[in-house]
Design a protein around this motif. Structure first.
Motif, short mmCIF file in Angstrom:
data_model
loop_
_atom_site.label_atom_id
_atom_site.label_comp_id
_atom_site.label_asym_id
_atom_site.label_seq_id
_atom_site.Cartn_x
_atom_site.Cartn_y
_atom_site.Cartn_z
N UNK A 46 26.37 47.61 65.12
CA UNK A 46 27.46 47.70 64.15
C UNK A 46 27.26 46.67 63.03
N UNK A 47 26.76 45.49 63.39
CA UNK A 47 26.46 44.47 62.39
C UNK A 47 25.43 44.98 61.39
N UNK A 48 24.35 45.61 61.89
CA UNK A 48 23.30 46.13 61.00
C UNK A 48 23.85 47.22 60.08
N UNK A 49 24.67 48.10 60.63
CA UNK A 49 25.20 49.21 59.83
C UNK A 49 26.13 48.72 58.72
N UNK A 50 26.68 47.54 58.86
CA UNK A 50 27.58 47.00 57.85
C UNK A 50 26.85 46.18 56.78
N UNK A 51 25.52 46.07 56.93
CA UNK A 51 24.73 45.39 55.90
C UNK A 51 24.22 46.44 54.91
N UNK A 52 24.69 46.43 53.66
CA UNK A 52 24.30 47.48 52.70
C UNK A 52 22.79 47.62 52.54
N UNK A 53 22.05 46.50 52.52
CA UNK A 53 20.61 46.58 52.31
C UNK A 53 19.94 47.31 53.47
N UNK A 54 20.43 47.10 54.68
CA UNK A 54 19.85 47.79 55.83
C UNK A 54 20.28 49.24 55.88
N UNK A 55 21.55 49.51 55.66
CA UNK A 55 22.04 50.89 55.72
C UNK A 55 21.33 51.76 54.70
N UNK A 103 16.17 53.93 46.34
CA UNK A 103 15.21 52.88 45.99
C UNK A 103 15.75 52.02 44.84
N UNK A 104 16.37 52.67 43.86
CA UNK A 104 16.94 51.91 42.74
C UNK A 104 18.05 50.99 43.22
N UNK A 105 18.86 51.45 44.16
CA UNK A 105 19.92 50.60 44.71
C UNK A 105 19.33 49.41 45.45
N UNK A 106 18.21 49.61 46.13
CA UNK A 106 17.61 48.53 46.90
C UNK A 106 17.03 47.43 46.01
N UNK A 107 16.75 47.74 44.76
CA UNK A 107 16.20 46.73 43.85
C UNK A 107 17.17 45.58 43.64
N UNK A 108 18.44 45.81 43.91
CA UNK A 108 19.42 44.76 43.73
C UNK A 108 19.47 43.75 44.86
N UNK A 109 18.63 43.94 45.88
CA UNK A 109 18.63 43.04 47.03
C UNK A 109 17.30 42.29 47.08
N UNK A 110 17.29 41.01 46.70
CA UNK A 110 16.04 40.25 46.75
C UNK A 110 15.64 39.95 48.17
N UNK A 111 14.35 39.65 48.35
CA UNK A 111 13.86 39.27 49.66
C UNK A 111 14.41 37.91 50.05
#
Length: 413
Positions: free
Chosen positions: A207-216, A383-391
């Motif tokens: 449930x923790x992972x599913x609530x992380x936008x970058x992971x979902x 993929x475009x949405x994921x660009x907003x999450x830095x490593x």
């Protein structure tokens, strides 16, 4: 810990690689046989595809079970139980006489097939020194790829030479030999430490992972890509089985040799991650899949084969980067994060045929291409949405390979 030159290393590598060939061959054997099953059981393409999809579905769901339970009862023990169940279910498939019995048999088989990808690398990681582990995992990954290809190719020629069930006789024999090799040669766990099983903690982590936008978003990307890519093979098989191509099951099975370019896509994913942002690399892979898909519209069998070679490269490039992205962004319980990614991945494989069938009914293969482009367009948006999450600062290393991530779902160290 066993070293690379030890007898135990050689035994582990040989047995688990043999297991990878048998397991992944069984999983994918039915895909080139779908036109044959459609003809024998008087099924629509969508109905015939269920026999393949149900196996990937139950395998995907079983990963959550195996990843949690193996921490409590042991890697080798649970792996042996799953291989025994795989052998029984494969023998069962040689005796089915109705399509409903085939579906039930495949569902059972898929559940037991999930044991190896969920446990193998965790077992190796607990028993081998690091240089030996890297070598063993590389060999295991190659065997997994070989199993997926050989299962499809041999299934096609089995149907051409006699009956579609013949291939399961072959894999039943190999599964029995695998069991003998497993009990005789796979060393017992020396460093496994049992942990108390907690369903509550497992659910809490998921449930923790599913609530992380970058992971979902990454879970959705992996599932969506396999949703389209794998099921394209299902519908192109029906195209190739009909005039003007009228190919036999054996020749249709050879189409899956196009997976070989996926090995190259996986291999260069690390270089791509060093040259560009990982979401950009994932987007590049999606664009390559779109190019390959459009190529199949050109007249002639050569362009169909070329298109699938191109798509395989793009798919495995994106898949490699996505699995690495999950590993780098999971801030806790990385094993369960990898398991969730694979659940979405196999759910996509199992349900994509339903979506593409609507386009198949409308415009045949041209409709499937349109539906695929729509799906890949959505993947580009992800993929475009994921660009907003830095490593994260601590995760600057290149991504792990997809097959290593796929087998690491029980590694909770």
């Amino acid at each position: 810990m066993y070293g690379k030159g030890s007898r135990q290393y050689r035994q582990m590598t040989a047995v688990l690689s043999f297991a990878a060939v048998v397991v992944f061959a069984n999983l994918h054997a039915l895909q080139p046989l779908l036109p044959e099953l459609s003809r024998l059981f008087l099924l629509t393409p969508l109905q015939a595809s269920w026999s393949y999809a149900v196996g990937t579905l139950t395998l995907g769901l079983s990963l959550l079970f195996y990843s949690a339970v193996s921490d409590a009862i042991g890697r080798r023990t649970l792996l042996g139980i799953s291989l025994l169940g795989m052998t029984f279910s494969t023998v069962l498939l040689t005796q089915v006489e109705s399509y409903s019995a085939l579906l039930w048999g495949r569902a059972l088989q898929g559940f037991f097939l999930g044991g190896l990808p969920a446990i193998a690398v965790a077992y190796l990681g607990e028993e081998l020194e690091k240089p030996a582990l890297l070598s063993a995992v590389g060999i295991y990954i190659s065997a997994s790829s070989l199993g997926g290809i050989s299962g499809r190719v041999l299934a096609g020629f089995s149907a051409e030479l006699g009956h579609w069930q013949w291939v399961f006789w072959l894999w039943s024999l190999l599964a029995i030999l695998l069991l003998l090799a497993f009990w005789r040669y796979l060393p017992a766990s020396q460093h496994f430490v049992a942990k108390t099983f907690s369903a509550r903690q497992a659910l809490k982590d998921n449930w923790f992972h599913l609530r992380q936008p970058v992971l979902l978003l990454t879970f959705l990307l992996g599932g969506l890509n396999f949703f389209i890519y794998l099921n394209q093979y299902t519908y192109i098989a029906f195209v190739l089985a009909e005039p003007p191509y009228a190919l036999s099951s054996g020749w249709i099975g050879l189409l899956f040799l196009t997976y070989l370019t996926g090995t190259l896509g996986s291999a260069i994913s690390g270089k791509a991650a060093r040259r560009m942002a990982m979401p950009q690399g994932m987007a590049l892979g999606v664009v390559i899949m779109m190019v390959g898909t459009l190529c199949t519209l050109l007249p002639g069998l050569v362009f169909i084969v070329l298109g699938f070679f191109i798509s395989a490269f793009g798919f495995f490039l994106t898949h490699s980067l996505a699995t690495g992205w999950v590993n780098q962004h999971a801030t806790r319980a990385k094993a369960s994060a990898s398991a969730l990614y694979l659940v979405f991945y196999y759910l996509g494989a199992s349900t994509g045929g339903l979506y593409l069938h609507l386009f198949w009914q409308w415009q045949g293969w041209a409709g499937v291409v349109l539906g695929s482009l729509i799906g890949y367009g959505l993947a580009l948006w992800l993929c475009a949405r994921l660009r907003g999450f830095p490593l994260p600062v601590m995760a600057a290393a290149p991504p792990i390979s997809p097959a290593a991530a796929a087998t690491r779902v029980t590694d909770r160290r």
